[in-house]
Design an enzyme around this catalytic site. Sequence first.
Site, mmCIF file in Angstrom:
data_model
loop_
_atom_site.group_PDB
_atom_site.id
_atom_site.type_symbol
_atom_site.label_atom_id
_atom_site.label_comp_id
_atom_site.label_asym_id
_atom_site.label_seq_id
_atom_site.Cartn_x
_atom_site.Cartn_y
_atom_site.Cartn_z
ATOM 1 N N ARG A 15 -9.390 92.975 58.494
ATOM 2 C CA ARG A 15 -8.888 91.691 59.002
ATOM 3 C C ARG A 15 -8.649 91.841 60.501
ATOM 4 O O ARG A 15 -8.063 92.814 60.938
ATOM 5 C CB ARG A 15 -7.622 91.246 58.263
ATOM 6 C CG ARG A 15 -6.430 92.187 58.377
ATOM 7 C CD ARG A 15 -5.136 91.536 57.943
ATOM 8 N NE ARG A 15 -4.115 92.483 57.518
ATOM 9 C CZ ARG A 15 -3.316 93.164 58.319
ATOM 10 N NH1 ARG A 15 -3.438 93.057 59.642
ATOM 11 N NH2 ARG A 15 -2.409 93.978 57.829
ATOM 12 N N HIS B 60 -1.184 90.707 59.542
ATOM 13 C CA HIS B 60 -1.078 90.349 58.124
ATOM 14 C C HIS B 60 -0.981 88.834 57.965
ATOM 15 O O HIS B 60 -1.607 88.244 57.100
ATOM 16 C CB HIS B 60 0.156 91.038 57.531
ATOM 17 C CG HIS B 60 0.492 90.577 56.159
ATOM 18 N ND1 HIS B 60 -0.337 90.809 55.080
ATOM 19 C CD2 HIS B 60 1.543 89.880 55.680
ATOM 20 C CE1 HIS B 60 0.203 90.265 53.992
ATOM 21 N NE2 HIS B 60 1.336 89.696 54.329
ATOM 22 N N TYR C 198 1.273 97.889 64.719
ATOM 23 C CA TYR C 198 1.115 99.172 64.022
ATOM 24 C C TYR C 198 -0.338 99.648 64.064
ATOM 25 O O TYR C 198 -0.649 100.754 63.657
ATOM 26 C CB TYR C 198 1.583 99.030 62.556
ATOM 27 C CG TYR C 198 1.080 97.770 61.876
ATOM 28 C CD1 TYR C 198 -0.186 97.717 61.302
ATOM 29 C CD2 TYR C 198 1.860 96.611 61.863
ATOM 30 C CE1 TYR C 198 -0.661 96.552 60.714
ATOM 31 C CE2 TYR C 198 1.395 95.440 61.276
ATOM 32 C CZ TYR C 198 0.129 95.419 60.700
ATOM 33 O OH TYR C 198 -0.344 94.261 60.136
HETATM 34 C C1 LIG Z 1 4.898 92.534 44.185
HETATM 35 C C2 LIG Z 1 4.913 92.160 45.646
HETATM 36 N N1 LIG Z 1 5.291 93.088 46.553
HETATM 37 C C3 LIG Z 1 5.295 92.774 47.868
HETATM 38 C C4 LIG Z 1 4.936 91.521 48.281
HETATM 39 C C5 LIG Z 1 4.917 91.175 49.765
HETATM 40 N N2 LIG Z 1 3.518 91.183 50.196
HETATM 41 C C6 LIG Z 1 2.804 90.033 50.313
HETATM 42 S S1 LIG Z 1 1.234 90.322 50.795
HETATM 43 C C7 LIG Z 1 1.501 91.987 50.870
HETATM 44 C C8 LIG Z 1 0.401 92.937 51.294
HETATM 45 C C9 LIG Z 1 -0.761 92.851 50.404
HETATM 46 O O1 LIG Z 1 -1.731 93.765 50.823
HETATM 47 P P1 LIG Z 1 -3.151 93.769 50.167
HETATM 48 O O2 LIG Z 1 -3.061 93.676 48.690
HETATM 49 O O3 LIG Z 1 -3.875 94.956 50.721
HETATM 50 O O4 LIG Z 1 -3.821 92.423 50.674
HETATM 51 P P2 LIG Z 1 -4.119 91.987 52.174
HETATM 52 O O5 LIG Z 1 -2.878 91.269 52.659
HETATM 53 O O6 LIG Z 1 -4.438 93.188 52.958
HETATM 54 O O7 LIG Z 1 -5.258 91.062 52.079
HETATM 55 C C10 LIG Z 1 2.806 92.314 50.521
HETATM 56 C C11 LIG Z 1 3.337 93.690 50.492
HETATM 57 C C12 LIG Z 1 4.581 90.573 47.297
HETATM 58 N N3 LIG Z 1 4.220 89.336 47.622
HETATM 59 N N4 LIG Z 1 4.556 90.918 45.991
#
Ligand SMILES: Cc1ncc(C[n+]2csc(CCOP(=O)(O)OP(=O)(O)O)c2C)c(N)n1
Length: 359
Positions: free
Chosen positions: A262, A266, A274
């Site tokens: 990406r 985030h 970071y």
């Molecule tokens: C169970 C849970 N833990 C933490 C979060 C907070 N959170 C939202 S998106 C995210 C990161 C997700 O990373 P990834 O699965 O790699 O998807 P990306 O955002 O990189 O597309 C987190 C930790 C959440 N929504 N649900």
Amino acid sequence: MATKVKEPVEKAAASANGASGSTGLISNEKLRQLYATMLKCRTLEERARVLFKQSKFTGNYYAAVGQEAAAVGTAIDLRVEDTIGPSHRDFITGFIKGAPLDKMLCHLYARGNSPDKGRSSPAHFGYAPLNVITPASTIAAQLNIATGVALANKMKKNDNIAVAYSGDGSTSLGFWHEALNFAGVHDLPIVFVCQNNLWAESVNLQFQTKVPDISTKAQAYGFPGITVDGNDVVAVYRVAQEAIARARRGQGPTLIECKTYRWYGHSEIDPAKYRDPEEVERWKAKDPIANMEKYLTGKGLFTAEWKQEIVDGFNKELDAAIEIAEQSALPEGVEALDHVFSFDIRERVLNPKSYSPSY
Ligand SMILES: Cc1ncc(C[n+]2csc(CCOP(=O)(O)OP(=O)(O)O)c2C)c(N)n1
């Protein structure tokens, strides 16, 4: 057994010509459609980012800029009856499946006439008429819902499939493994697409998993796992075609790991300090759209004028959709009590004095 497929654009180009490859010839028309759809997705996402920064809508936005090949290559040929289980970063998958732009913009603006009637945060676009599941805030949970849909399809003996999206960070959660395990045990018609963009918020992949390829995790669940260059739309499309056909034939799930990146934080409120700027530049140089332009140019299928036409035409469609969203009314506060699974919540909240439970 997990298979590894890493197909750079040049190699994909050879197979796209029909010289080799398991899915045969990809027509010039399809190649142009893959490119045009990625370009529209990028335009949509960049506009959404600007609108958020202008405070035109609130909440947050999770752009998938840089990841378009993974979304387009896996979603472009789905039927209306197929189900998509998107994550927070998969707004564009709804568009690729054909969701109307005005509905998508009304969703971003949380308007009363959006598919979710203004209830969900902007990153959770679902659209029932096209079987796009509203993403769950709990990451990876959309996989369990999509797996349930796949089970229903199998029980109904139709050949509809589900495609469920997740990120690399999601693979550290129990939901992710439960979904894959269940789908494997029951040979369900589902394709899991893991968009490995190296970061889960600020957590690097090395703190999520010990294995170099997430696709190898499919071995534990007894179905194929494939790693593909997630910035090469032709390669992703080929792999997805095969996985989708396998699911439709009743031969069970596939996990496709798209290695991608990406470009931005985030979300739009994350400056992503970071990350090493050099890493970002390295991945920007692998832009899936620029890659495809080069490839199409080699085949005589690309001109700068055509690109401009796509962007201009799409921006006009976007302007109209934005206008509709901006003219649409926000929901009334009391509507939050409608369509909620609770026996008599409306009565309880609106008439607390006279309310008496009916159970
Ligand atoms: C169970 C849970 N833990 C933490 C979060 C907070 N959170 C939202 S998106 C995210 C990161 C997700 O990373 P990834 O699965 O790699 O998807 P990306 O955002 O990189 O597309 C987190 C930790 C959440 N929504 N649900």
